[in-house]
Enzyme design. Structure first.
Site, mmCIF file in Angstrom:
data_model
loop_
_atom_site.group_PDB
_atom_site.id
_atom_site.type_symbol
_atom_site.label_atom_id
_atom_site.label_comp_id
_atom_site.label_asym_id
_atom_site.label_seq_id
_atom_site.Cartn_x
_atom_site.Cartn_y
_atom_site.Cartn_z
ATOM 1 N N LYS A 262 -30.849 -14.614 7.174
ATOM 2 C CA LYS A 262 -31.754 -14.128 8.220
ATOM 3 C C LYS A 262 -32.754 -15.196 8.652
ATOM 4 O O LYS A 262 -33.306 -15.121 9.738
ATOM 5 C CB LYS A 262 -32.443 -12.853 7.772
HETATM 6 C C1 LIG Z 1 -29.008 -8.499 6.284
HETATM 7 C C2 LIG Z 1 -28.008 -8.926 5.284
HETATM 8 C C3 LIG Z 1 -26.660 -8.605 5.426
HETATM 9 C C4 LIG Z 1 -26.139 -7.753 6.574
HETATM 10 O O1 LIG Z 1 -26.280 -8.397 7.826
HETATM 11 P P1 LIG Z 1 -26.205 -7.550 9.178
HETATM 12 O O2 LIG Z 1 -26.478 -8.486 10.267
HETATM 13 O O3 LIG Z 1 -27.240 -6.464 9.044
HETATM 14 O O4 LIG Z 1 -24.833 -6.956 9.233
HETATM 15 C C5 LIG Z 1 -25.781 -9.096 4.470
HETATM 16 N N1 LIG Z 1 -26.208 -9.837 3.427
HETATM 17 C C6 LIG Z 1 -27.495 -10.146 3.259
HETATM 18 C C7 LIG Z 1 -27.905 -10.959 2.087
HETATM 19 C C8 LIG Z 1 -28.442 -9.718 4.185
HETATM 20 O O5 LIG Z 1 -29.726 -10.037 4.006
#
Ligand SMILES: *Cc1c(COP(=O)(O)O)cnc(C)c1O
Length: 462
Positions: A112
């Site tokens: 993210k």
């Molecule tokens: C947010 C997240 C996901 C999922 O991603 P999306 O974009 O919500 O599908 C998977 N793994 C981790 C470690 C995350 O922080």
């Protein structure tokens, strides 16, 4: 470049306003009116370029005239300067034809950061120019919140409030949210699960009096700017493996569908992606849906991959919008049915979805076994989310097409699950080694819209 809402009743906006707004006023999500194209020549020219240059070329057509080229280059440079790896999104090989894109070298050790660090810099540049300030409220299953706080801490024209489900995030995730000392950072522990947090966030955006009074802005995965930032590493990974001369497939550990939707955008731009594999944990509404069983909410069952513990996948609305041939009325209708528990998908729309996405699911036991196996076979420690991806990817391997599984978090962010599977306790990188010693600051809050809005108004910087 103009942005339209998936529900068809919100104003058409440029990139800057779509980014600053987050959720559209009709409850929909902003999508670009048209998808810019990159030719095979444009894609071939990305080979060997630094990540920042690829980011500039891939995202530039979506920005329109909002930033000058110089401004946008500087934004990208600042966004990725704090990453702990020069390649930003390095690939490592797991097996013949199977690669892992390590997306966890940012400041909060999860993918993210790619989107949030960029959004932070874009907000700062846009708001400073307008002489404006905003209140950012986000809901998190753990990783979004820490990434948002890390991206916005200390910015003078932003207050950031992050709602997380009390007791349902890992200790590292919680501490990353509760230990920053800047006055513009506010961590809120809400009673309920992540879907409750997300529902209250939507309520706040639909409370127009509150929304306008605090100049509410959203940076959840519904924010178009975040999806856009995630398109870049599909290009950087595919080009490193031979695109556009060779097709590449991706497996994406999925919760809110933002990350895998970015892969779909890359494909629509012209990147030769063979398969986009949606990997879910035991909270498998997306896998059930893509297997033709409709989209029906169940109960969230907490798992060892908590950032994927969702039942309502907010970005899936964007996929539906395209699957229904951009019929905003049809999407609005489906979302109304979702409020009552779920909906079935028309045969035509299902065909479109299945032409772009395949899916798989990993149980808790399979996830844990995958962490053990991958360590034994390669020496690579996987976080549980990445392990879900690797497990599902293995079912889809095709010797003719390289597979890239996205590693979404660093194993040290989920040390208990990794330790249980391997007896190894992954250490935090040295730059955050004192995380467990820093004092925490958090406000507990009820699962109640009124309680939340008055708390936020009371805590705002003046
Ligand atoms: C947010 C997240 C996901 C999922 O991603 P999306 O974009 O919500 O599908 C998977 N793994 C981790 C470690 C995350 O922080």
């Amino acid at each position: 470049m103009q942005y339209i809402s998936t529900r068809g009743k919100a104003p058409v906006l440029n990139f800057e306003d779509a980014m600053l707004t987050g959720l559209a006023r009709d409850g929909g999500l902003y999508v670009p009116q048209t998808i810019p194209q990159m030719s095979a020549g444009d894609i071939a020219a990305l080979a060997g370029q630094p990540y920042e240059e690829i980011a500039f070329r891939v995202m530039r057509p979506f920005i329109g005239g909002v930033f000058t080229d110089d401004e946008f280059r500087a934004i990208i440079e600042r966004a990725y300067a704090g990453f702990g790896h020069a390649a930003r999104a390095p690939l490592v090989q797991l097996a013949p034809g199977h690669f892992l894109a390590e997306l966890f070298h940012g400041p909060t050790l999860a993918f993210k950061d790619f989107a949030m660090q960029l959004i932070g810099q874009m907000f700062q540049t846009a708001l400073a120019r307008r002489g404006d300030r905003v209140t950012i409220v986000g809901a998190t299953s753990g990783d979004t919140g820490s990434a948002a706080i890390e991206a916005f801490r200390g910015l003078s024209n932003v207050d950031v409030f992050i709602l997380y489900p009390h007791g349902r995030v890992s200790e590292v995730q919680r501490r990353q949210m509760t230990t920053p000392t800047e006055g513009n950072v506010h961590a809120l522990a809400m009673d309920g699960d992540f879907d409750d947090c997300q529902a209250r966030l939507k309520d706040m955006f639909n409370d127009f009096a509150f929304r306008d009074a605090v100049r509410l802005a959203g940076v959840n995965s519904i924010n178009w700017g975040r999806v856009l930032a995630q398109v870049v590493y599909y290009f950087s990974s595919a080009v490193a493996l031979g695109a556009p001369h060779r097709k590449v497939s991706f497996t994406v550990p999925t919760g809110n569908f933002g990350d895998v939707f970015a892969g779909y955008i890359a494909k629509r731009m012209g990147l030769p992606i063979d398969q986009l594999v949606v990997a879910t944990n035991q909270n498998d509404i997306l896998h059930r849906c893509l297997s033709g069983q409709g989209y029906h909410k169940g109960q969230v069952v907490p798992s060892i991959s908590p950032s994927m513990d969702i039942q309502v996948s907010s970005n899936f609305e964007r996929a539906l919008f395209d699957a229904y041939d951009r019929d905003a009325g049809a999407v609005a209708q489906l979302m109304q049915e979702l409020g009552k528990g779920g909906f079935d998908i028309s045969q035509g729309a299902m065909q479109v979805l299945q032409s772009h996405y395949v899916s798989g699911r990993a149980s808790e036991a399979q996830t844990s076994a995958q962490i053990t196996q991958t360590l034994a076979a390669t020496g690579e420690l996987l976080c549980p989310h990445s392990a879900v991806g690797v497990k599902v990817a293995q079912e889809q391997l095709n010797p003719a097409v390289p597979m890239v599984t996205l590693a979404t978090a660093h194993p040290a962010k989920f040390p208990d699950a990794v330790h249980a599977a391997t007896a190894v306790r992954p250490p935090l990188p040295s730059r955050m080694a004192d995380l467990y010693d820093r004092p925490e600051r958090v406000t507990r809050v009820a699962n109640d819209l009124g309680a939340l809005t008055s708390l936020i108004k009371g805590q705002l910087s003046k």
